[in-house]
Design a protein around this motif. Structure first.
Motif, PDB file in Angstrom:
ATOM      1  N   GLY A   2       0.787  -1.225   0.000  1.00  9.53           N
ATOM      2  CA  GLY A   2       0.000   0.000   0.000  1.00  9.53           C
ATOM      3  C   GLY A   2       0.816   1.270   0.000  1.00  9.53           C
ATOM      4  O   GLY A   2       0.269   2.356  -0.174  1.00  9.53           O
ATOM      5  N   LYS A   3       2.119   1.171   0.203  1.00  9.36           N
ATOM      6  CA  LYS A   3       2.983   2.357   0.192  1.00  9.36           C
ATOM      7  C   LYS A   3       3.404   2.703  -1.233  1.00  9.36           C
ATOM      8  O   LYS A   3       3.384   1.867  -2.137  1.00  9.36           O
ATOM      9  CB  LYS A   3       4.220   2.111   1.054  1.00  9.36           C
ATOM     10  N   THR A   4       3.828   3.940  -1.414  1.00  9.19           N
ATOM     11  CA  THR A   4       4.229   4.426  -2.743  1.00  9.19           C
ATOM     12  C   THR A   4       5.747   4.400  -2.883  1.00  9.19           C
ATOM     13  O   THR A   4       6.462   5.001  -2.074  1.00  9.19           O
ATOM     14  CB  THR A   4       3.718   5.855  -2.981  1.00  9.19           C
ATOM     15  N   LEU A   5       6.208   3.687  -3.892  1.00  6.51           N
ATOM     16  CA  LEU A   5       7.630   3.638  -4.226  1.00  6.51           C
ATOM     17  C   LEU A   5       7.860   4.461  -5.481  1.00  6.51           C
ATOM     18  O   LEU A   5       7.210   4.243  -6.505  1.00  6.51           O
ATOM     19  CB  LEU A   5       8.072   2.198  -4.480  1.00  6.51           C
ATOM     20  N   ASP A  51      12.900  -3.779 -13.366  1.00  6.19           N
ATOM     21  CA  ASP A  51      12.851  -5.003 -12.559  1.00  6.19           C
ATOM     22  C   ASP A  51      12.468  -4.710 -11.112  1.00  6.19           C
ATOM     23  O   ASP A  51      11.700  -5.462 -10.492  1.00  6.19           O
ATOM     24  CB  ASP A  51      14.213  -5.713 -12.604  1.00  6.19           C
ATOM     25  N   VAL A  52      13.002  -3.629 -10.557  1.00  8.79           N
ATOM     26  CA  VAL A  52      12.657  -3.250  -9.180  1.00  8.79           C
ATOM     27  C   VAL A  52      11.171  -2.918  -9.081  1.00  8.79           C
ATOM     28  O   VAL A  52      10.475  -3.347  -8.149  1.00  8.79           O
ATOM     29  CB  VAL A  52      13.516  -2.058  -8.709  1.00  8.79           C
ATOM     30  N   ALA A  53      10.672  -2.158 -10.049  1.00  9.65           N
ATOM     31  CA  ALA A  53       9.259  -1.794 -10.048  1.00  9.65           C
ATOM     32  C   ALA A  53       8.375  -3.031 -10.118  1.00  9.65           C
ATOM     33  O   ALA A  53       7.367  -3.141  -9.398  1.00  9.65           O
ATOM     34  CB  ALA A  53       8.962  -0.864 -11.228  1.00  9.65           C
ATOM     35  N   GLN A  54       8.741  -3.965 -10.957  1.00 10.65           N
ATOM     36  CA  GLN A  54       7.948  -5.182 -11.120  1.00 10.65           C
ATOM     37  C   GLN A  54       7.908  -5.991  -9.824  1.00 10.65           C
ATOM     38  O   GLN A  54       6.857  -6.489  -9.415  1.00 10.65           O
ATOM     39  CB  GLN A  54       8.544  -6.008 -12.256  1.00 10.65           C
ATOM     40  N   ARG A  55       9.062  -6.107  -9.179  1.00 10.59           N
ATOM     41  CA  ARG A  55       9.127  -6.843  -7.915  1.00 10.59           C
ATOM     42  C   ARG A  55       8.360  -6.116  -6.806  1.00 10.59           C
ATOM     43  O   ARG A  55       7.695  -6.737  -5.974  1.00 10.59           O
ATOM     44  CB  ARG A  55      10.584  -7.065  -7.509  1.00 10.59           C
ATOM     45  N   ALA A  56       8.454  -4.797  -6.784  1.00 12.37           N
ATOM     46  CA  ALA A  56       7.739  -4.023  -5.764  1.00 12.37           C
ATOM     47  C   ALA A  56       6.227  -4.133  -5.946  1.00 12.37           C
ATOM     48  O   ALA A  56       5.477  -4.165  -4.958  1.00 12.37           O
ATOM     49  CB  ALA A  56       8.177  -2.558  -5.830  1.00 12.37           C
ATOM     50  N   LYS A  57       5.770  -4.200  -7.185  1.00 11.50           N
ATOM     51  CA  LYS A  57       4.335  -4.405  -7.425  1.00 11.50           C
ATOM     52  C   LYS A  57       3.887  -5.728  -6.816  1.00 11.50           C
ATOM     53  O   LYS A  57       2.779  -5.838  -6.277  1.00 11.50           O
ATOM     54  CB  LYS A  57       4.051  -4.402  -8.929  1.00 11.50           C
ATOM     55  N   GLY A  58       4.761  -6.739  -6.885  1.00 10.35           N
ATOM     56  CA  GLY A  58       4.448  -8.033  -6.295  1.00 10.35           C
ATOM     57  C   GLY A  58       4.338  -7.984  -4.785  1.00 10.35           C
ATOM     58  O   GLY A  58       3.726  -8.864  -4.172  1.00 10.35           O
ATOM     59  N   LEU A  59       4.938  -6.973  -4.174  1.00 11.97           N
ATOM     60  CA  LEU A  59       4.846  -6.781  -2.723  1.00 11.97           C
ATOM     61  C   LEU A  59       3.640  -5.925  -2.339  1.00 11.97           C
ATOM     62  O   LEU A  59       3.474  -5.570  -1.177  1.00 11.97           O
ATOM     63  CB  LEU A  59       6.130  -6.132  -2.201  1.00 11.97           C
ATOM     64  N   GLY A  60       2.833  -5.552  -3.337  1.00 12.56           N
ATOM     65  CA  GLY A  60       1.638  -4.768  -3.055  1.00 12.56           C
ATOM     66  C   GLY A  60       1.871  -3.273  -3.005  1.00 12.56           C
ATOM     67  O   GLY A  60       1.008  -2.530  -2.520  1.00 12.56           O
TER      68      GLY A  60
END
Length: 597
Positions: A191-194, A205-214
């Motif tokens: 729910g946090k904004t990266l 790749d970081v963005a894709q993985r972070a999306k997987g963390l919600g």
């Protein structure tokens, strides 16, 4: 006639010629260039038809890469060679593979006596190889920039979670004999904004993985593909919006003069209180003293860095000693898998080059016939410097998507091949703001990946075709300029250049004629034309001990009461901010811009 380039495909759209006035015999050079680009010259044979190539691997390399090399060539894998030992061995080698630390000097190329045809760098850097000496000795230099992206992204996510949950600090506390759960309450990522600053391969790749963390992911990159971002649910935003709305900020920008210390006192002040900062890209992207101040004030609650300005850092470095900072010693690509992938990538690139093909990771000048390159070289420099100058005129951190390149020549279109010049312009436009190394092989595909539309126009001028090129012009559309004088009548940033006596010169900016060498420190001033103006500028620079190498003023209308002058100045030294401020305070000056080309 304008030609729209469909980037990434084979381009047969005319192209290019020479420096000053070449002899008529050079009309055949475009044919030689086309042949050379298809079949680059060089020692693409071993010492004899029965011999295998000889490859010296002078640094640690993964076994997978060594096996690929051994299937193709005789491999000497010897590490920790002293410079004199490397010089002694190199005369019997067709290819050399080194890491990012071993220096390949001019002496190494000289001792090879022309046999060395490929140098492979097992990593993404290029600074340890003397590229000028490689060019002079007709030796390709290739690197391996793509193998470690996944590993770096994984390390970024590891640091992100460790930072958010105080893992490093809690582990140290427990090892010290404590059990203090309340002291290490963390923050959930869901729910946090990266904000991902830099949406290249690692940032993606970081963005894709972070999306997987919600996480909700936004990204700033003026040259990123909106299609790719939308495909994974990432919103591309401006720089100011990214840093103002983020709970976490992850840096993945290339280190350039424009991005150096991009996180500083001013930008930290625009962030949410309690933001967390992550950097696995380059140490110089953050003003480390400013980050310490932001941590102490509470603007930044935590930070995690894998890179520092000085490595290894001094023991009294305040940032690494800060209790709310996690520091790792440049571990981004330090996985067994990444090292094996890197070994495979560089082995395949070296073999491809030895076979006579062109790897996409070539980092030095094209291996065309020496006489053709000699004719092209001054204009390649002009193309690159003109692109670099133009992109640095863009205001703020905005991007650009449309560029027009115009070639004016007395030669017929079928006698010119613009591929190398176009690559030079793309190199100048993209490298100052990207981590990608643009070369004569990958230029069009790099532009295509960034959604950059290049159009070309040729102006056939009257005169003898022995005169290869009169001028080169670059226009960037739909952008704001740091310097209003660079905007043409039609609204684009427009710059134009010529080669004079073998050197690149800036000859037009916007609607103003100028005349200044397009290298090093360049100062342009648009001012009301009045007596004493040039003297005042000279006085300010003289008081600051900044030497003027060349200065020229041109006027828009001689008889007009309010006619303007454009003063173009080549400086020998870089003026301080205070000196530039004094230039701007001269009453007659309406605007100025200082750029390092």
């Amino acid at each position: 006639m304008a030609t729209t380039i469909k980037l990434g495909r084979s381009l047969a759209t005319g192209g290019f010629a020479s420096s000053r006035r070449a002899p008529p015999g050079n009309l055949a050079s475009s044919v030689s260039l086309r042949r050379a680009l298809r079949h680059p010259p060089g020692a693409l044979r071993a010492a004899s038809d029965d011999d295998r190539f000889s490859v010296l691997v002078a640094d640690e390399l993964g076994e997978a890469g060594l096996e690929i090399l051994r299937d193709f060539a005789d491999v000497d894998h010897t590490v920790d060679l002293a410079p004199e030992e490397l010089c002694a061995r190199i005369g019997g080698c067709d290819a050399l593979i080194v890491g990012s630390e071993m220096r390949v000097s001019r002496d190494v190329f000289g001792c090879s006596r022309g046999r060395l045809k490929v140098v492979g760098i097992a990593g993404g850097g290029i600074n340890n190889v003397n590229l000028a000496a490689a060019n002079e000795n007709r030796c390709l230099v290739v690197n391996a920039p793509n193998a470690s992206a996944s590993a770096v992204a994984e390390h970024a996510i590891a640091l992100l979670t460790a930072m958010a949950r105080n893992i490093a600090q809690a582990a140290i506390s427990v090892k010290s004999g404590n059990w203090q759960r309340k002291n290490y309450v963390g923050m959930s990522l869901s729910g946090k904004t990266l904000a991902v600053l830099g949406f290249g391969e690692v940032g993606f790749d970081v963005a894709q993985r972070a999306k997987g963390l919600g996480m909700h992911v936004i990204a700033y990159d003026p040259y990123a593909s909106g299609h790719l971002a939308r495909a994974i649910g990432v919103e591309l935003v401006t720089f100011d919006k990214a840093i103002a709305n983020a709970d976490f900020i992850s840096l993945h920008m290339h280190l350039t003069p424009a991005t150096q210390k991009m996180l500083n006192n001013e930008t930290f002040a625009k962030m949410k209180k309690g933001v967390q900062i992550l950097n696995v890209a380059h140490g110089g992207l953050i003003d480390e003293d400013a980050l310490v101040r932001a941590l102490d004030s509470g603007i930044v609650s935590r930070a995690a860095v894998d890179v520092l300005i000085e490595e290894p850092p001094p023991k009294d470095n305040k940032l690494i000693q800060h209790e709310r900072v996690i520091v790792t010693p440049n571990l981004g690509d330090s996985t067994f898998e990444a090292q094996e992938e890197l070994a495979i990538e560089i082995a395949e690139a070296v073999i491809k080059a030895l076979k006579g093909d062109l790897p996409s990771t070539v980092v030095n000048e094209p291996m065309v016939a020496a006489e053709v390159l000699a004719e092209l070289k001054p204009f390649l420099d002009l193309a690159t410097n003109l692109g670099r100058f133009a992109v640095k005129l863009i205001s703020g951190r905005g991007g650009f998507k449309s560029v027009k390149v115009t070639y004016a020549s007395a030669r017929e279109p079928d006698q010119l091949d613009t591929k190398l010049l176009r690559a030079g312009v793309i190199k100048g436009l993209i490298e100052p703001i990207s981590s990608v190394i643009v070369n004569w092989v990958n230029g069009d595909s790099v532009a295509k990946q960034r959604g950059l539309r290049i159009t070309e126009e040729r102006l056939t001028l009257p005169g003898s075709p022995e005169y290869p090129l009169e001028f080169l012009q670059v226009q960037i559309a739909n952008v704001e300029s740091r310097f209003d004088g660079a905007i043409s009548t039609s609204g684009e940033i427009e710059v134009e250049g010529q080669v004079k006596d073998g050197l690149p010169f800036l000859t037009k900016v916007g609607n103003f004629e100028v005349d200044v060498r397009l290298e090093g420190c360049v100062l342009l001033c648009r001012a009301i034309d009045q007596p004493g103006l040039i003297g005042n500028i000279g006085s300010v620079l003289g008081e600051a001990n900044v030497n003027i190498g060349f200065m020229k003023a041109t006027r828009t209308a001689v008889d007009s009461e309010n006619s303007e002058s454009m003063i173009s100045i080549k400086l020998d030294d870089q003026p301080t901010k205070d000196t530039l401020k004094k230039i701007g305070e001269i009453a007659a000056i309406r605007e100025f811009v200082f750029l390092i080309v």
